[in-house]
Design an enzyme around this catalytic site. Sequence first.
Site, PDB file in Angstrom:
ATOM      1  N   GLU A   1       0.865  -1.352  -0.107  1.00 43.93           N
ATOM      2  CA  GLU A   1      -0.133  -0.316   0.054  1.00 43.93           C
ATOM      3  C   GLU A   1       0.658   0.775  -0.159  1.00 43.93           C
ATOM      4  OE1 GLU A   1      -3.302  -0.355   3.144  1.00 43.93           O
ATOM      5  OE2 GLU A   1      -3.099  -2.182   2.924  1.00 43.93           O
TER       6      GLU A   1
ATOM      7  N   HIS B   1      -1.523   3.366   8.934  1.00 39.68           N
ATOM      8  CA  HIS B   1      -2.855   1.839   8.815  1.00 39.68           C
ATOM      9  C   HIS B   1      -2.206   0.608   9.580  1.00 39.68           C
ATOM     10  CE1 HIS B   1      -5.412  -0.752   5.925  1.00 39.68           C
ATOM     11  NE2 HIS B   1      -5.089  -0.538   7.487  1.00 39.68           N
TER      12      HIS B   1
END
Length: 317
Positions: A145, A194
């Site tokens: 990501e 995250h």
Amino acid sequence: MIRLVFCQSLVLAALTTAISCCGSDSGSTTDPVPTTTETETTTETETTTETETTTETETTTETETATIKIAAFNADVLGKTKMGKSNIVGYIADIITRYEVILIQEVRDVSLETPGNLLEVVNSKGKGTYSMVTSDRLGRTSSKEEYVYYYKSESGISVKNDLTFSDPNDVFEREPYIAHFEKGTLSFVLIGIHVKPSDAVNELNQLDDVYAEVKSTYNANDWIILGDLNADCSYVNNSEFASLDMSADEGFTWHISKDSDTTVSNTDCAYDHVISTSTNVKNAEIYKFDEDFGLDQDSAKTVSNHYPIEFILELAQ
């Protein structure tokens, strides 16, 4: 002889009286001196007053304040597939333009094209010119990501520097992404992350060290942690949350309540958070975009399964 002496005495007396009168008249010539002294004192007082007024004006001019609207949003697997759906991309762009700075998480595109393509859509909205900075693709698996900070450069915000936090012991699945923002003479640092759901407690217990290192490295008005921390429900239960280093430390404030629900689905979990050690973070809340866009739950979930979290940062020099 007596008469002569008497006359002489009268003459001497008259002379003495005349001399005394002349001496009194001579003394009156000193009166202008006190007058001159009073004039000088008045002049000095006026000068002092003018100096004080000038100093106050300069102090007021040097004071600078800024009110900046900031958000974090897990866009839920934002890549080529989602970018191919113009209505969804439009909603995401509309969300971005609500803010002067926003952290977008879970961008997955091996071609690295998604952040730039989304920026073009954002700038086509006619709500000001935005710029962006991006992290490397992060993660231990092939499903990596990117973090992206979009910021409204037209409003005077710029990025002084950005970097991915050094993690030599591989504590984090996706290392925190740090950006040092400036607006005029004011600056703030965002620490976006995250957190890996299955390792949330461990990763969260490292964030206070990350915060301390970032704060000691960057000279700024404020430092803030934000993102999808997965700090609730099955990933972090209530007792685990209470024992987290940043929960037990009263110096940290979790600005999104543990009782909140930051998910679009039927779960009731406060996954997304904003954490700081200052009183500069105001009005932290959840932005329910489905209500603004008139979307039902299923339609909203095509945009993301998370709501953005937002807050106002008030800074003063």
